[in-house]
Scaffold this active site. Structure first.
Site, PDB file in Angstrom:
ATOM      1  N   GLU A  15      57.804  17.767   9.929  1.00  0.00           N
ATOM      2  CA  GLU A  15      57.600  17.192   8.597  1.00  0.00           C
ATOM      3  C   GLU A  15      58.606  16.063   8.374  1.00  0.00           C
ATOM      4  O   GLU A  15      59.801  16.222   8.646  1.00  0.00           O
ATOM      5  CB  GLU A  15      57.784  18.290   7.547  1.00  0.00           C
ATOM      6  CG  GLU A  15      56.791  18.226   6.417  1.00  0.00           C
ATOM      7  CD  GLU A  15      55.339  18.393   6.875  1.00  0.00           C
ATOM      8  OE1 GLU A  15      54.655  17.362   7.029  1.00  0.00           O
ATOM      9  OE2 GLU A  15      54.902  19.538   7.052  1.00  0.00           O
ATOM     10  N   SER A  49      32.104  10.069  -6.295  1.00  0.00           N
ATOM     11  CA  SER A  49      32.656  11.298  -5.725  1.00  0.00           C
ATOM     12  C   SER A  49      32.334  12.462  -6.639  1.00  0.00           C
ATOM     13  O   SER A  49      32.490  12.366  -7.861  1.00  0.00           O
ATOM     14  CB  SER A  49      34.174  11.185  -5.572  1.00  0.00           C
ATOM     15  OG  SER A  49      34.714  12.482  -5.318  1.00  0.00           O
ATOM     16  N   LEU A 109      47.570  18.911   1.942  1.00  0.00           N
ATOM     17  CA  LEU A 109      46.654  19.183   3.058  1.00  0.00           C
ATOM     18  C   LEU A 109      45.881  17.918   3.436  1.00  0.00           C
ATOM     19  O   LEU A 109      44.946  17.959   4.199  1.00  0.00           O
ATOM     20  CB  LEU A 109      45.695  20.321   2.689  1.00  0.00           C
ATOM     21  CG  LEU A 109      46.416  21.622   2.298  1.00  0.00           C
ATOM     22  CD1 LEU A 109      45.421  22.683   1.850  1.00  0.00           C
ATOM     23  CD2 LEU A 109      47.264  22.152   3.461  1.00  0.00           C
ATOM     24  N   SER A 112      43.644  12.851   1.020  1.00  0.00           N
ATOM     25  CA  SER A 112      43.540  11.388   1.004  1.00  0.00           C
ATOM     26  C   SER A 112      43.156  10.858   2.378  1.00  0.00           C
ATOM     27  O   SER A 112      42.285   9.989   2.493  1.00  0.00           O
ATOM     28  CB  SER A 112      44.855  10.758   0.535  1.00  0.00           C
ATOM     29  OG  SER A 112      45.927  11.115   1.368  1.00  0.00           O
ATOM     30  N   ASP A 156      48.714  11.934   9.214  1.00  0.00           N
ATOM     31  CA  ASP A 156      47.544  12.477   8.529  1.00  0.00           C
ATOM     32  C   ASP A 156      46.238  11.950   9.134  1.00  0.00           C
ATOM     33  O   ASP A 156      45.317  12.712   9.419  1.00  0.00           O
ATOM     34  CB  ASP A 156      47.575  12.116   7.039  1.00  0.00           C
ATOM     35  CG  ASP A 156      48.811  12.649   6.331  1.00  0.00           C
ATOM     36  OD1 ASP A 156      49.561  13.420   6.958  1.00  0.00           O
ATOM     37  OD2 ASP A 156      49.026  12.287   5.158  1.00  0.00           O
TER      38      ASP A 156
HETATM   39  P1  ADP Z   1      46.922  14.967  -0.419  1.00  0.00           P
HETATM   40  O1  ADP Z   1      46.553  13.927   0.576  1.00  0.00           O
HETATM   41  O2  ADP Z   1      48.056  15.808   0.017  1.00  0.00           O
HETATM   42  O3  ADP Z   1      45.761  15.790  -0.876  1.00  0.00           O
HETATM   43  P2  ADP Z   1      47.465  12.618  -1.992  1.00  0.00           P
HETATM   44  O4  ADP Z   1      48.178  12.392  -3.271  1.00  0.00           O
HETATM   45  O5  ADP Z   1      47.937  11.874  -0.795  1.00  0.00           O
HETATM   46  O6  ADP Z   1      47.438  14.188  -1.720  1.00  0.00           O
HETATM   47  O7  ADP Z   1      45.932  12.249  -2.166  1.00  0.00           O
HETATM   48  C1  ADP Z   1      45.189  12.784  -3.232  1.00  0.00           C
HETATM   49  C2  ADP Z   1      44.346  11.684  -3.823  1.00  0.00           C
HETATM   50  O8  ADP Z   1      43.280  11.330  -2.915  1.00  0.00           O
HETATM   51  C3  ADP Z   1      43.629  12.096  -5.087  1.00  0.00           C
HETATM   52  O9  ADP Z   1      44.450  11.919  -6.228  1.00  0.00           O
HETATM   53  C4  ADP Z   1      42.430  11.156  -5.096  1.00  0.00           C
HETATM   54  O10 ADP Z   1      42.808   9.884  -5.571  1.00  0.00           O
HETATM   55  C5  ADP Z   1      42.113  11.017  -3.625  1.00  0.00           C
HETATM   56  N1  ADP Z   1      41.053  11.958  -3.203  1.00  0.00           N
HETATM   57  C6  ADP Z   1      41.147  12.901  -2.241  1.00  0.00           C
HETATM   58  N2  ADP Z   1      39.972  13.575  -2.101  1.00  0.00           N
HETATM   59  C7  ADP Z   1      39.114  13.035  -2.993  1.00  0.00           C
HETATM   60  C8  ADP Z   1      37.748  13.297  -3.361  1.00  0.00           C
HETATM   61  N3  ADP Z   1      37.041  14.265  -2.765  1.00  0.00           N
HETATM   62  N4  ADP Z   1      37.213  12.531  -4.324  1.00  0.00           N
HETATM   63  C9  ADP Z   1      37.911  11.569  -4.938  1.00  0.00           C
HETATM   64  N5  ADP Z   1      39.202  11.286  -4.643  1.00  0.00           N
HETATM   65  C10 ADP Z   1      39.810  12.004  -3.697  1.00  0.00           C
HETATM   66 MG    MG Z   2      47.701  12.295   1.218  1.00  0.00          MG
END
Ligand code: ADP
Ligand code: MG
Length: 373
Positions: A15, A49, A109, A112, A156
């Site tokens: 990490e 989405s 997890l 993004s 990632d």
């Molecule tokens: P992680 O990658 O750990 O889940 P992040 O903050 O890097 O957290 O990414 C999360 C962001 O990615 C959300 O706030 C959103 O903007 C975007 N995101 C992820 N999955 C989706 C989805 N299925 N629909 C819309 N946006 C998404």
């Molecule tokens: Mg992320």
């Protein structure tokens, strides 16, 4: 419309090492983000989405850059991917994209990267079939770091694209991101089958999103760069423990200590899996990683520590926070027979501390991004 899926990931260990040119050891999750996609030929990108029902977006292909600041934040990830394909000279003449994700958002997890990678593999098949997996990683990484404006290492996206079922992916990030392309041995699939050893990998999503602490991540990156500069090396990857006392600043020394020891733990974990030793022995490395993230790198959070302690108290072989930190999820290595007991212990501790119920589930090394048939 045809559909593609890209998985979230959990990093077994390693990490905050990726942006220090070090080592990581992720697996892909069976939870993924699905992208349904088709070419429309009308010069527009239509995007929605299921997780952002009130926020559909429609942008002309030629206006992506100009409209960047006006579209909702979530849309910058997929539009960033489209933007990268346009920049690469690929024929993007109008797209309809419908996203539906099962990776919890902001849980560490990597929803993004799963989102970016799902769109990336879809656009490869629709517009640019000759792109290599390394190209795809580069596109998804550039979309998130550039258009979406969120700094990440390459862990990632690499995990989401390159992981394979039944394996952990060992990445030597420096060799993997070498200017001339990945060097031999930079990425290695190491067989890893916890179930066959009577083990389970438990993920506890604390429900405390790390989203609000993006500043903490950027600060850690800056501190690592400052420590590398102070030691006159290109990246903390090049530092050994004998160098650490030369860092006069105690904060920079702690940050560098984490990176140096964490890299050593990833190498040890990979050796252990390659050797066919009992994977229970991974547990001690996971727990040591957590202690280092908590005390040296200072990116843990009370809910993460609580979940780790509860898992260990209930008999887990090891447990640690995963992802950038400040919130998100915990990974625990447990005997399969203890899964229910560990789950119950974490839930009880959360209830007693007044936290919302965590979401706890088991994961197994799953496949990387692909078209759904
Ligand atoms: P992680 O990658 O750990 O889940 P992040 O903050 O890097 O957290 O990414 C999360 C962001 O990615 C959300 O706030 C959103 O903007 C975007 N995101 C992820 N999955 C989706 C989805 N299925 N629909 C819309 N946006 C998404
Ligand atoms: Mg992320």
């Amino acid at each position: 419309m045809d559909r593609w899926i890209a998985p979230g990931r959990v990093n077994l260990i390693g990490e905050h090492t990726d942006y220090n040119a070090g080592f990581v050891l992720p697996i892909a999750l069976s939870l993924g983000v699905v992208c349904a996609a088709e070419r429309t030929g009308d010069g527009l990108v239509r995007l929605r989405s299921a997780q952002r029902p009130g926020e559909p977006v429609e942008v002309a292909v030629g206006e992506l850059a100009a409209r960047r600041a006006t579209v909702p934040r979530w849309a910058r990830y997929p539009l960033g991917v489209v933007h990268e394909f346009v920049r690469g000279g690929h024929p993007v003449d109008g797209l309809r994209l419908a996203i539906d994700g099962a990776v919890p958002l902001g849980a560490g997890l990597s929803s993004s990267a799963a989102l970016c990678c799902a769109v990336t593999v879809a656009l490869r098949d629709l517009c640019a079939p000759t792109l290599t997996p390394d190209d795809l990683v580069g596109i998804a990484w550039a979309a998130e770091n550039g258009f979406a404006g969120v700094p990440t290492g390459v862990l990632d996206q690499s995990a989401s694209i390159r992981c394979t079922a039944g394996h952990a992916l060992f990445l030597d990030v420096r060799a993997y991101t070498a200017p001339g392309g990945p060097e031999p041995g930079a990425a290695e699939q190491i067989p890893f089958d916890p179930a066959a050893a009577g083990l389970a990998l438990l993920v506890a999503d604390t429900g405390h999103p790390h989203d609000l602490a993006d500043g903490g991540y950027a600060e850690r990156r800056a501190q690592c760069e400052a420590a590398a500069r102070a030691l006159d090396v290109a990246a903390l990857r090049d530092v050994t423990d004998t160098d650490l006392p030369r860092l006069a600043d105690p904060v920079l020394r702690r940050r560098a200590t984490h990176v140096v020891t964490e890299n050593a733990r990833v190498v040890a974990a990979a050796d252990l899996l390659r050797s066919g030793a009992d994977p229970r022995t991974l547990g001690a490395l996971l727990s040591a990683s957590h202690r280092s993230l908590r005390t040296e790198f200072e990116v843990s959070a009370p809910a993460l520590d609580l979940a780790v302690d509860a898992a260990l108290d209930a008999g887990a072989h090891g447990a640690r926070m995963v992802g950038g930190g400040f919130g998100g999820s915990v990974l625990a290595l447990v005997d399969r027979a203890d899964t229910a007991a560990v789950t119950a212990r974490i839930e009880r501790r959360f209830a007693a501390a007044g936290h919302a119920r965590p979401r706890i589930f088991t994961v197994e090394p799953a496949a990387g991004a692909r078209r759904l048939r």
